[in-house]
Design an enzyme around this catalytic site. Structure first.
Site, mmCIF file in Angstrom:
data_model
loop_
_atom_site.group_PDB
_atom_site.id
_atom_site.type_symbol
_atom_site.label_atom_id
_atom_site.label_comp_id
_atom_site.label_asym_id
_atom_site.label_seq_id
_atom_site.Cartn_x
_atom_site.Cartn_y
_atom_site.Cartn_z
ATOM 1 N N GLU A 1 -4.238 7.506 -4.989
ATOM 2 C CA GLU A 1 -4.503 6.750 -6.218
ATOM 3 C C GLU A 1 -5.813 7.191 -6.841
ATOM 4 O OE1 GLU A 1 -4.271 2.566 -5.298
ATOM 5 O OE2 GLU A 1 -2.160 2.689 -4.770
ATOM 6 N N ARG B 1 0.861 -1.184 0.000
ATOM 7 C CA ARG B 1 0.000 0.000 0.000
ATOM 8 C C ARG B 1 0.895 1.231 0.000
ATOM 9 N NH1 ARG B 1 -3.551 -2.836 -1.399
ATOM 10 N NH2 ARG B 1 -5.581 -3.216 -0.454
ATOM 11 N N HIS C 1 -1.777 -0.098 -9.606
ATOM 12 C CA HIS C 1 -2.385 -0.985 -8.593
ATOM 13 C C HIS C 1 -3.069 -2.201 -9.252
ATOM 14 C CE1 HIS C 1 -4.045 -0.995 -4.226
ATOM 15 N NE2 HIS C 1 -3.926 -2.220 -4.683
HETATM 16 P P1 NAP Z 1 -0.796 -11.456 5.125
HETATM 17 O O1 NAP Z 1 -0.762 -12.918 4.801
HETATM 18 O O2 NAP Z 1 -1.597 -10.983 6.277
HETATM 19 O O3 NAP Z 1 0.733 -10.990 5.290
HETATM 20 C C1 NAP Z 1 1.096 -9.765 5.829
HETATM 21 C C2 NAP Z 1 2.429 -9.940 6.526
HETATM 22 O O4 NAP Z 1 2.850 -8.669 7.010
HETATM 23 C C3 NAP Z 1 2.378 -10.895 7.712
HETATM 24 O O5 NAP Z 1 3.364 -11.863 7.575
HETATM 25 C C4 NAP Z 1 2.641 -10.003 8.918
HETATM 26 O O6 NAP Z 1 3.400 -10.719 9.867
HETATM 27 C C5 NAP Z 1 3.433 -8.852 8.302
HETATM 28 N N1 NAP Z 1 3.298 -7.621 9.077
HETATM 29 C C6 NAP Z 1 2.181 -7.028 9.561
HETATM 30 N N2 NAP Z 1 2.481 -5.920 10.254
HETATM 31 C C7 NAP Z 1 3.836 -5.820 10.209
HETATM 32 C C8 NAP Z 1 4.762 -4.907 10.764
HETATM 33 N N3 NAP Z 1 4.359 -3.872 11.519
HETATM 34 N N4 NAP Z 1 6.077 -5.103 10.524
HETATM 35 C C9 NAP Z 1 6.508 -6.159 9.802
HETATM 36 N N5 NAP Z 1 5.674 -7.076 9.258
HETATM 37 C C10 NAP Z 1 4.364 -6.898 9.467
HETATM 38 O O7 NAP Z 1 -1.309 -10.619 3.872
HETATM 39 P P2 NAP Z 1 -1.134 -10.929 2.309
HETATM 40 O O8 NAP Z 1 -2.331 -11.650 1.810
HETATM 41 O O9 NAP Z 1 0.226 -11.494 2.075
HETATM 42 O O10 NAP Z 1 -1.234 -9.419 1.757
HETATM 43 C C11 NAP Z 1 -0.294 -8.441 2.178
HETATM 44 C C12 NAP Z 1 -0.722 -7.050 1.741
HETATM 45 O O11 NAP Z 1 -0.504 -6.906 0.354
HETATM 46 C C13 NAP Z 1 -2.211 -6.741 1.919
HETATM 47 O O12 NAP Z 1 -2.513 -6.276 3.218
HETATM 48 C C14 NAP Z 1 -2.485 -5.698 0.866
HETATM 49 O O13 NAP Z 1 -2.420 -4.397 1.400
HETATM 50 C C15 NAP Z 1 -1.375 -5.895 -0.148
HETATM 51 N N6 NAP Z 1 -1.885 -6.351 -1.461
HETATM 52 C C16 NAP Z 1 -1.731 -5.545 -2.538
HETATM 53 C C17 NAP Z 1 -2.190 -5.953 -3.769
HETATM 54 C C18 NAP Z 1 -2.017 -5.093 -4.989
HETATM 55 O O14 NAP Z 1 -2.848 -5.150 -5.894
HETATM 56 N N7 NAP Z 1 -0.973 -4.308 -5.088
HETATM 57 C C19 NAP Z 1 -2.831 -7.189 -3.920
HETATM 58 C C20 NAP Z 1 -2.965 -7.986 -2.786
HETATM 59 C C21 NAP Z 1 -2.491 -7.560 -1.558
HETATM 60 P P3 NAP Z 1 3.369 -10.344 11.442
HETATM 61 O O15 NAP Z 1 1.928 -10.230 11.816
HETATM 62 O O16 NAP Z 1 4.095 -11.468 12.086
HETATM 63 O O17 NAP Z 1 4.118 -9.077 11.572
#
Ligand code: NAP
Length: 319
Positions: A266, A237, A285
């Protein structure tokens, strides 16, 4: 009959089954987003609100929708929704995790490769008539094979990116708030503190959610720790990276390049300073934008709404 409002025009094949059971209204446009006041007005007596990630669903809006039972967001991220306010009002919030993981990891890797090898810059040069001869050092980039990849946020998508990195013989470092010991052994990646990750990686990939804790997590100090030859890739994000600091770091060659699929505002304004730099590869995006995945995400939203309106527990509840 329970009412559903959808804030963006979606394919009728997805919406039709809901119309058989509920009263469904949908915004008329696929491209033009609804503004905040329109959502407030159109959704005022609905039981389900189906949103996209650019819709701001704040406390005021939630408190203005007295019948609301569920907000279903067409994204895995839900930083556009005030989930605390929803929880307090007894409104469920659902998202679309998992189904977009591999598609977003593909795009992350594509952006990493495009940034490293200056793919979009090269294409723009051809179209602008700048390919005059084969030149020894023209459009030379950075090697990906064998490089060190640092993933901040080793979640579902992070792990899928790390699996792809194996095929490129990359060394993979990661940083999370919690270690993933089993996944570390399975996939051969190494946990490090954020500082170490920034100092040692050739490619830093951000894949955390946007939360109060991750907001502006990457600023001047963090960029200052990165190698001069490194690139920052953000597919998470926009608000996670301080864009002014990133611009300064790229302009002053503090870091080598950036690949961005997301921006603080955006669509990114055309006069945004980052768009003036040749060493920035930008995308609008499109992380999850494959036909199959977008339709699958919509099916998940539709199912969650149907479940809640029929008194059942939905999958993928955020609150
Ligand atoms: P996820 O499985 O929840 O993974 C997020 C990771 O971030 C977790 O491993 C979490 O681990 C870590 N995290 C959270 N807070 C943190 C912090 N303060 N410091 C360090 N690590 C932290 O989510 P996902 O499905 O992989 O998706 C991740 C993100 O990608 C989404 O939230 C979304 O915003 C973005 N996304 C973007 C697109 C796009 O079109 N560009 C598409 C899909 C997703 P811990 O809780 O252990 O810290």
């Amino acid at each position: 009959m329970d009412k559903i409002f959808i804030t963006r025009k979606l394919p009728e094949e997805i919406v039709q089954p809901l119309r058989e059971k509920f009263e469904v209204n949908m915004w008329h446009s696929e491209e033009t987003p609804m503004d905040y006041e329109d959502i407030k007005k159109e959704a005022k007596d609905v039981h389900a609100l189906w949103t996209v990630l650019s819709d701001k669903v704040d406390r005021e809006l939630i408190e203005n929708l007295p019948n609301l039972k569920i907000i279903s967001n067409l994204a895995v991220g839900f930083n556009n929704i005030d989930v605390e306010a929803a929880k307090e009002k007894g409104v469920m919030v659902t998202n679309t995790p998992g189904v977009l993981t591999e598609t977003t990891a593909d795009l992350t890797f594509a952006l990493l490769l495009a940034t490293a090898r200056r793919i979009t810059e090269a294409e723009q040069d051809i179209r602008a008539g700048k390919w005059k001869s084969w030149t020894p050092m023209q459009l030379t980039g950075m090697d990906v094979f064998g490089a060190t990849l640092g993933i901040i946020g080793m979640g579902r998508i992070g792990e899928a990116v790390a699996r792809r990195a194996k095929g490129f013989n990359m060394k993979v470092l990661y940083h999370n708030r919690t270690r993933k010991l089993e996944a570390e052994q399975q996939n051969n990646f190494t946990y490090v503190e954020l500082e170490t990750l920034l100092q040692e990686s050739d490619f830093v990939v951000i894949l955390t959610p946007l939360t109060p804790e991750t907001k502006r997590m990457i600023g001047k100090k963090e960029l200052g720790l990165m190698k001069e030859t490194s690139a920052l890739i953000n597919v998470a994000r926009g608000g996670i990276v301080d864009e002014q600091s990133l611009y300064d770091a790229l302009l002053n060659k503090r870091i080598w390049a950036a690949g961005l699929d997301v921006f603080e505002t955006e669509p990114v304004p055309l006069d945004h300073p980052l768009l003036t730099l040749p060493n920035v590869t930008v995308l609008p995006h499109i992380g999850s934008a494959s036909i199959h995945t977008r339709l699958a995400m919509m099916q998940i939203n539709a199912k969650a709404i149907e479940n809640v309106l029929e008194g059942q527990e939905p999958d993928n509840r955020v609150v």
